[in-house]
Scaffold this motif. Structure first.
Motif, PDB file in Angstrom:
ATOM      1  N   ALA A 159       0.836  -1.205   0.000  1.00 17.82           N
ATOM      2  CA  ALA A 159       0.000   0.000   0.000  1.00 17.82           C
ATOM      3  C   ALA A 159       0.869   1.252   0.000  1.00 17.82           C
ATOM      4  CB  ALA A 159      -0.940  -0.008   1.200  1.00 17.82           C
ATOM      5  N   GLU A 160       1.907   1.262   0.846  1.00 20.55           N
ATOM      6  CA  GLU A 160       2.821   2.402   0.871  1.00 20.55           C
ATOM      7  C   GLU A 160       3.593   2.519  -0.442  1.00 20.55           C
ATOM      8  OE1 GLU A 160       2.534   0.135   3.172  1.00 20.55           O
ATOM      9  OE2 GLU A 160       2.088   1.134   5.077  1.00 20.55           O
ATOM     10  N   ALA A 161       3.934   1.373  -1.028  1.00 20.93           N
ATOM     11  CA  ALA A 161       4.681   1.382  -2.286  1.00 20.93           C
ATOM     12  C   ALA A 161       3.893   2.025  -3.415  1.00 20.93           C
ATOM     13  CB  ALA A 161       5.082  -0.038  -2.670  1.00 20.93           C
ATOM     14  N   LEU A 162       2.580   1.976  -3.323  1.00 21.88           N
ATOM     15  CA  LEU A 162       1.741   2.549  -4.378  1.00 21.88           C
ATOM     16  C   LEU A 162       1.996   4.038  -4.568  1.00 21.88           C
ATOM     17  CD1 LEU A 162      -1.737   0.838  -3.880  1.00 21.88           C
ATOM     18  CD2 LEU A 162      -0.364   0.825  -5.966  1.00 21.88           C
ATOM     19  N   LEU A 163       2.153   4.769  -3.464  1.00 21.87           N
ATOM     20  CA  LEU A 163       2.353   6.212  -3.580  1.00 21.87           C
ATOM     21  C   LEU A 163       3.684   6.539  -4.246  1.00 21.87           C
ATOM     22  CD1 LEU A 163       0.851   7.460  -0.199  1.00 21.87           C
ATOM     23  CD2 LEU A 163      -0.143   7.594  -2.490  1.00 21.87           C
ATOM     24  N   GLU A 164       4.697   5.715  -4.009  1.00 18.86           N
ATOM     25  CA  GLU A 164       5.964   5.912  -4.709  1.00 18.86           C
ATOM     26  C   GLU A 164       5.817   5.528  -6.181  1.00 18.86           C
ATOM     27  OE1 GLU A 164       9.132   3.880  -2.792  1.00 18.86           O
ATOM     28  OE2 GLU A 164       8.690   4.696  -0.800  1.00 18.86           O
ATOM     29  N   PHE A 165       5.074   4.476  -6.429  1.00 22.40           N
ATOM     30  CA  PHE A 165       4.863   4.021  -7.800  1.00 22.40           C
ATOM     31  C   PHE A 165       4.084   5.052  -8.616  1.00 22.40           C
ATOM     32  CE2 PHE A 165       2.200   1.395 -10.771  1.00 22.40           C
ATOM     33  CZ  PHE A 165       3.229   1.023 -11.629  1.00 22.40           C
ATOM     34  N   ALA A 166       3.214   5.812  -7.955  1.00 23.29           N
ATOM     35  CA  ALA A 166       2.390   6.802  -8.655  1.00 23.29           C
ATOM     36  C   ALA A 166       3.239   7.797  -9.437  1.00 23.29           C
ATOM     37  CB  ALA A 166       1.492   7.530  -7.655  1.00 23.29           C
ATOM     38  N   SER A 167       4.320   8.268  -8.821  1.00 24.19           N
ATOM     39  CA  SER A 167       5.162   9.246  -9.508  1.00 24.19           C
ATOM     40  C   SER A 167       5.819   8.640 -10.742  1.00 24.19           C
ATOM     41  CB  SER A 167       6.232   9.789  -8.554  1.00 24.19           C
ATOM     42  OG  SER A 167       7.115   8.755  -8.146  1.00 24.19           O
ATOM     43  N   LEU A 168       6.106   7.332 -10.698  1.00 25.45           N
ATOM     44  CA  LEU A 168       6.694   6.648 -11.845  1.00 25.45           C
ATOM     45  C   LEU A 168       5.667   6.440 -12.952  1.00 25.45           C
ATOM     46  CD1 LEU A 168       8.762   4.063  -9.794  1.00 25.45           C
ATOM     47  CD2 LEU A 168       9.572   6.178 -10.841  1.00 25.45           C
ATOM     48  N   CYS A 169       4.387   6.564 -12.581  1.00 26.73           N
ATOM     49  CA  CYS A 169       3.296   6.537 -13.573  1.00 26.73           C
ATOM     50  C   CYS A 169       2.921   7.961 -14.004  1.00 26.73           C
ATOM     51  CB  CYS A 169       2.075   5.840 -12.995  1.00 26.73           C
ATOM     52  SG  CYS A 169       2.278   4.066 -12.764  1.00 26.73           S
ATOM     53  N   HIS A 170       3.751   8.929 -13.593  1.00 28.58           N
ATOM     54  CA  HIS A 170       3.588  10.336 -13.972  1.00 28.58           C
ATOM     55  C   HIS A 170       2.358  10.979 -13.339  1.00 28.58           C
ATOM     56  CE1 HIS A 170       6.701   9.319 -16.911  1.00 28.58           C
ATOM     57  NE2 HIS A 170       5.930   8.315 -17.291  1.00 28.58           N
ATOM     58  N   LEU A 171       1.996  10.525 -12.144  1.00 26.86           N
ATOM     59  CA  LEU A 171       0.867  11.093 -11.413  1.00 26.86           C
ATOM     60  C   LEU A 171       1.371  11.919 -10.237  1.00 26.86           C
ATOM     61  CD1 LEU A 171      -1.531   8.000 -11.198  1.00 26.86           C
ATOM     62  CD2 LEU A 171      -1.552   9.845 -12.890  1.00 26.86           C
ATOM     63  N   THR A 172       0.704  13.032  -9.975  1.00 27.17           N
ATOM     64  CA  THR A 172       1.009  13.808  -8.779  1.00 27.17           C
ATOM     65  C   THR A 172       0.441  13.081  -7.564  1.00 27.17           C
ATOM     66  OG1 THR A 172      -1.045  15.083  -8.874  1.00 27.17           O
ATOM     67  CG2 THR A 172       0.872  15.954 -10.101  1.00 27.17           C
ATOM     68  N   LYS A 173       0.931  13.419  -6.376  1.00 24.63           N
ATOM     69  CA  LYS A 173       0.422  12.754  -5.177  1.00 24.63           C
ATOM     70  C   LYS A 173      -1.070  13.020  -4.976  1.00 24.63           C
ATOM     71  CE  LYS A 173       1.191  11.968  -0.266  1.00 24.63           C
ATOM     72  NZ  LYS A 173       2.042  12.223   0.919  1.00 24.63           N
ATOM     73  N   PRO A 174      -1.566  14.273  -5.149  1.00 24.92           N
ATOM     74  CA  PRO A 174      -3.016  14.479  -5.003  1.00 24.92           C
ATOM     75  C   PRO A 174      -3.841  13.627  -5.964  1.00 24.92           C
ATOM     76  CG  PRO A 174      -1.875  16.579  -4.920  1.00 24.92           C
ATOM     77  CD  PRO A 174      -0.861  15.556  -5.342  1.00 24.92           C
ATOM     78  N   THR A 175      -3.385  13.482  -7.206  1.00 26.95           N
ATOM     79  CA  THR A 175      -4.101  12.647  -8.171  1.00 26.95           C
ATOM     80  C   THR A 175      -4.083  11.193  -7.748  1.00 26.95           C
ATOM     81  OG1 THR A 175      -3.581  14.148  -9.997  1.00 26.95           O
ATOM     82  CG2 THR A 175      -4.210  11.899 -10.572  1.00 26.95           C
ATOM     83  N   ALA A 176      -2.926  10.727  -7.279  1.00 26.24           N
ATOM     84  CA  ALA A 176      -2.812   9.342  -6.827  1.00 26.24           C
ATOM     85  C   ALA A 176      -3.729   9.073  -5.643  1.00 26.24           C
ATOM     86  CB  ALA A 176      -1.359   9.034  -6.458  1.00 26.24           C
ATOM     87  N   VAL A 177      -3.769   9.994  -4.705  1.00 31.60           N
ATOM     88  CA  VAL A 177      -4.637   9.834  -3.530  1.00 31.60           C
ATOM     89  C   VAL A 177      -6.098   9.791  -3.962  1.00 31.60           C
ATOM     90  CG1 VAL A 177      -5.483  11.001  -1.449  1.00 31.60           C
ATOM     91  CG2 VAL A 177      -3.028  10.809  -1.874  1.00 31.60           C
ATOM     92  N   SER A 178      -6.464  10.624  -4.922  1.00 28.00           N
ATOM     93  CA  SER A 178      -7.840  10.629  -5.434  1.00 28.00           C
ATOM     94  C   SER A 178      -8.189   9.284  -6.052  1.00 28.00           C
ATOM     95  CB  SER A 178      -8.006  11.746  -6.466  1.00 28.00           C
ATOM     96  OG  SER A 178      -9.302  11.741  -7.010  1.00 28.00           O
ATOM     97  N   VAL A 179      -7.270   8.711  -6.836  1.00 27.63           N
ATOM     98  CA  VAL A 179      -7.502   7.400  -7.447  1.00 27.63           C
ATOM     99  C   VAL A 179      -7.657   6.330  -6.372  1.00 27.63           C
ATOM    100  CG1 VAL A 179      -6.463   5.573  -8.849  1.00 27.63           C
ATOM    101  CG2 VAL A 179      -6.338   7.958  -9.615  1.00 27.63           C
TER     102      VAL A 179
END
Length: 226
Positions: A159-179
């Protein structure tokens, strides 16, 4: 295409896959069309083939082929990100879609996520992610996922790894949290939908306990200040 439960299965795997596909659609994920039937008291899952139409075949390439891996080799979702960037002109949307799928996979503890269970179909803008398929919740916490999330395969830390992975998918943290919030919201109603499919109470208790635990981990990971 029809999928049948195996006589030796200790749970109704076909019904659980049907549930997973419905929840995935509710989470905004493009999935193959499906319908669950009961024939002679056995669950049968009908799946629409997305690699063909009435009069032609559509090009399909597994993520294993796209990433240059072979059977038995360890894979990582970073490999799929790179394949998207290499084969897709509209790579940004597919990277965002991949992140949503990985988040959903974490929520259900879907560990049967090897590279043959991801794929690409031929489109005008190159190879795009195919509809999602073969998604199944795994009730055993110790079972690790087959495709790592930026090196992580354990349910305790993914679960924690997802937020780090989000940036590698070119997503900002707010966008990742929304998803992640959208995925959690879609999966939360799993129990009533499992009951509606006639899944036994014992199965619901066994499989559902870990789904709820995964949802709790996702909520903790996206909580402000975590």
């Amino acid at each position: 295409m029809a999928k049948f439960s195996r006589p030796g299965d200790d749970r109704d795997v076909t019904a659980w896959e049907s549930l997973a596909l419905e929840l995935a659609r509710r989470a905004g994920i493009d999935t193959t069309e499906s319908r669950l039937l009961s024939i002679d008291e056995r669950s049968v899952l009908l799946l629409h083939r997305f690699d063909c139409t009435a009069d032609r075949r559509i090009g399909y390439m597994s993520a294993m082929t796209a990433t240059g891996h072979r059977d038995g080799e360890a894979g990582d979702y970073l490999d799929i990100v790179e394949a998207i960037e290499d084969h897709r002109r509209r790579w940004c949307s597919d990277c965002a879609e991949l992140f949503r799928r990985v988040a959903f996979s974490v929520a259900l503890h879907n560990t049967d996520d090897h590279l043959r269970n991801h794929g690409f179909i031929r489109a005008d803008a190159g190879w795009q992610l195919s509809p999602a398929f073969d998604i199944n919740p795994e009730p055993e916490p110790a079972v690790e996922r087959q495709t790592a999330i930026n090196g992580v395969v354990s349910a305790e830390t993914e679960a924690e790894a997802l937020l780090e992975f989000a940036s590698l998918c070119h997503l900002t943290k707010p966008t990742a949290v929304s998803v992640l919030n959208e995925v959690v919201s879609a999966v939360e109603g799993w129990k009533s939908r499992a009951v509606g499919r006639g899944i036994r109470r014992a199965e619901i208790a066994e499989v559902g306990a870990f789904i709820d635990e995964q949802l709790a981990r996702l909520r903790k990971a996206i909580r402000p200040g975590s």
